[in-house]
Design a protein around this motif. Structure first.
Motif, PDB file in Angstrom:
ATOM      1  N   ALA A  60       1.763  28.318  25.796  1.00 51.26           N
ATOM      2  CA  ALA A  60       1.306  27.760  27.233  1.00 51.26           C
ATOM      3  C   ALA A  60       2.053  26.358  27.414  1.00 51.26           C
ATOM      4  O   ALA A  60       2.638  25.809  26.244  1.00 51.26           O
ATOM      5  CB  ALA A  60       0.000  27.532  27.063  1.00 51.26           C
ATOM      6  N   GLU A  62       1.598  22.818  29.351  1.00 47.81           N
ATOM      7  CA  GLU A  62       0.638  22.027  30.298  1.00 47.81           C
ATOM      8  C   GLU A  62       1.240  20.868  30.513  1.00 47.81           C
ATOM      9  O   GLU A  62       1.706  19.930  29.699  1.00 47.81           O
ATOM     10  CB  GLU A  62      -0.657  21.897  29.416  1.00 47.81           C
ATOM     11  N   THR A  71       2.860  24.648  23.860  1.00 47.47           N
ATOM     12  CA  THR A  71       2.369  25.620  22.833  1.00 47.47           C
ATOM     13  C   THR A  71       2.871  26.709  22.604  1.00 47.47           C
ATOM     14  O   THR A  71       3.227  27.506  23.603  1.00 47.47           O
ATOM     15  CB  THR A  71       0.765  25.761  23.097  1.00 47.47           C
ATOM     16  N   GLN A 289      -1.508  25.534  35.528  1.00 52.98           N
ATOM     17  CA  GLN A 289      -0.858  25.708  34.157  1.00 52.98           C
ATOM     18  C   GLN A 289       0.373  26.244  34.554  1.00 52.98           C
ATOM     19  O   GLN A 289       0.188  27.351  35.457  1.00 52.98           O
ATOM     20  CB  GLN A 289      -1.752  26.425  33.224  1.00 52.98           C
ATOM     21  N   PRO A 291       2.757  29.426  34.075  1.00 51.86           N
ATOM     22  CA  PRO A 291       2.825  30.534  33.312  1.00 51.86           C
ATOM     23  C   PRO A 291       4.022  30.597  32.322  1.00 51.86           C
ATOM     24  O   PRO A 291       4.910  30.196  32.532  1.00 51.86           O
ATOM     25  CB  PRO A 291       2.868  31.531  34.335  1.00 51.86           C
ATOM     26  N   TRP A 292       3.640  31.397  31.355  1.00 53.83           N
ATOM     27  CA  TRP A 292       4.665  31.780  30.141  1.00 53.83           C
ATOM     28  C   TRP A 292       5.524  33.027  30.468  1.00 53.83           C
ATOM     29  O   TRP A 292       5.034  33.651  31.577  1.00 53.83           O
ATOM     30  CB  TRP A 292       4.095  32.001  28.984  1.00 53.83           C
ATOM     31  N   ALA A 328      -1.711  33.973  32.942  1.00 52.16           N
ATOM     32  CA  ALA A 328      -1.219  33.061  32.322  1.00 52.16           C
ATOM     33  C   ALA A 328       0.185  33.353  31.782  1.00 52.16           C
ATOM     34  O   ALA A 328       0.963  32.367  31.144  1.00 52.16           O
ATOM     35  CB  ALA A 328      -1.899  32.789  30.882  1.00 52.16           C
ATOM     36  N   ALA A 329       0.518  34.477  32.088  1.00 55.97           N
ATOM     37  CA  ALA A 329       1.969  34.915  31.589  1.00 55.97           C
ATOM     38  C   ALA A 329       2.460  35.653  32.671  1.00 55.97           C
ATOM     39  O   ALA A 329       1.835  36.537  33.596  1.00 55.97           O
ATOM     40  CB  ALA A 329       1.806  35.595  30.351  1.00 55.97           C
TER      41      ALA A 329
END
Length: 420
Positions: A60, A62, A71, A289, A291-292, A328-329
């Motif tokens: 992640a 941030e 991370t 956040q 995204p990955w 998140a991705a």
């Protein structure tokens, strides 16, 4: 300009990343101080521009003030390294990880210490203006204006007045005097982008301005001294333009004191993932956040040919942000290219004419259309003895559109033999 500092905690806790990053750190030039640290270290809040790294099962990014927390799960993945490079440059420095790009930046940094003109060649969308801004920011003129002018975006009838300025009443509608871009950039840097699009009549006046360090505003008789560094950019082959009479040889040699070249994005593959993360950092809404990029998404980005270069990459990543929503991705399902993806192609073998045999059975409609268009254009060029202007008139398109069509044929691997 800033620097990249690495704490002992970062070096000990993130050995693989630290070792890989050490190989390029000296060639990165962030605009602010960046500290790479381990997230478990104390006193990080007191350091400016901290990028705190931590290991976890779910990667992640941030953002935190002027810094960020990164991370990661896999220290050797391209996504992890690309995200770190992008974060290190988030303060405004160039984003690069490919050896070719890093060598260009190192050379540009040396050029910044001089005051000589610079000519940057490269396809559209490869970052010529970013490199020009970098040279300005690293120079002694950094505190003065940086003025960018796209010569192709300004009508010919207005370009002279906008470059050199004009007096009140010099032409219809000139209700007030204008200083022009040269005087607006006084003491700083003037970027002349797409210089090859400048009309020949104005090229002579530009040459005098460069030689004498003075400009004559439209409607004036007395020259005005200017102190400006010139950076020119071109996406066309200027020596060929000179040979074919579309660009003045004396102006070319005046600008070509130190030529630089930016390659197409597909020719510097190690830049793709860091640039992709840089686009995500730029366009992801603040407070959310970032995204990955999954391994599958990274693979798709690396395999694409990028005919639109960095501008196309930016489009793809903005599109991916919309499609991913709050996920998140970014995965393969979120990557949509401007045109169908294709593997990076090797330079085709020389050929005397377009190979139309590949439009046989099973060929896609888009390929058939492109080959048919190529046939029509090449036949018209042959009929006109290779004269682009005449061919463009017969085809009912502008000469600029014709050049872009020929360039797109070459990008698609079609040999358009003969000097056109």
């Amino acid at each position: 300009m800033g620097s990249i500092e690495r704490t002992q905690g970062f070096e000990k806790a993130h050995v693989s990343l630290a070792g890989k990053f050490a190989g390029i750190a000296s060639s990165l030039f962030p605009r602010q101080i960046v500290h790479l640290a381990d997230a478990a270290e104390s006193g990080l809040r007191e350091l400016p521009g901290v990028i705190a790294l931590a290991r976890a099962d779910v990667p992640a990014i941030e953002r935190m003030g002027t810094g960020a927390r990164l991370t990661y799960a896999d220290p050797v993945s391209e996504a992890t390294f690309g995200a770190l490079v992008a974060l290190a440059a988030a303060g405004g420095g160039p984003v690069a990880a490919d050896p070719e790009s890093l060598s260009v930046l190192a050379l540009a940094d040396r050029l910044a210490g001089t005051d000589i003109p610079v000519l940057i060649n490269g396809p559209t969308g490869t970052g010529k203006e970013v490199l020009s801004q970098f040279i300005h920011n690293r120079s002694a003129r950094a505190g003065k204006p940086f003025v960018a002018v796209n010569c192709a975006a300004i009508p010919e009838t207005m370009l002279e007045a906008l470059l050199f300025g004009h007096q009140k009443g010099a032409f219809t509608g000139a209700n007030a005097a204008g200083e022009g871009f040269f005087r607006a950039a006084e003491g700083g840097t003037l970027l002349l982008d797409e210089i090859a699009e400048m009309p020949l009549s104005l090229q002579a006046k530009l040459l005098r301005a460069l030689q004498e360090g003075e400009v004559v505003p439209v409607g004036a008789t007395t020259p005005v001294k200017v102190d400006v560094r010139i950076i020119a950019c071109a996406n066309r082959d200027l020596p060929l333009e000179v040979e074919e009479g579309r660009f003045r040889a004396d102006l070319y040699y005046r600008l070509n004191v130190f030529p630089m070249t930016l390659s197409a994005l597909r020719e510097r593959p190690n830049d793709i993932v860091p640039l992709a993360f840089a686009m995500l950092l730029r366009h992801a809404p603040q407070g959310q956040q970032v995204p990955w990029l999954t391994d599958g998404a990274v693979a798709m980005l690396k395999q694409h040919g990028w005919p639109g270069n960095i501008r196309e990459l930016e489009n793809v990543m903005r599109r991916a942000l919309v499609l991913a929503g709050n996920e998140a991705a970014i995965g393969t399902q979120h990557i949509v290219f401007d045109r169908p993806a294709r593997l990076v192609e090797r330079t085709p073998e020389p050929a005397s004419q377009v190979d139309f045999d590949e439009a046989g059975a099973g060929a896609k409609l888009s390929k058939v259309v492109q080959l048919s268009e190529a046939r029509a254009i090449m036949e018209t060029l042959d009929a006109c003895g290779g004269k682009r202007a005449e061919a463009a008139r017969q085809l009912g398109i502008s000469e600029r559109t014709l050049r872009y069509r020929l360039a797109s044929f070459r990008e698609a691997g079609l040999a358009v033999g003969g000097r056109r």
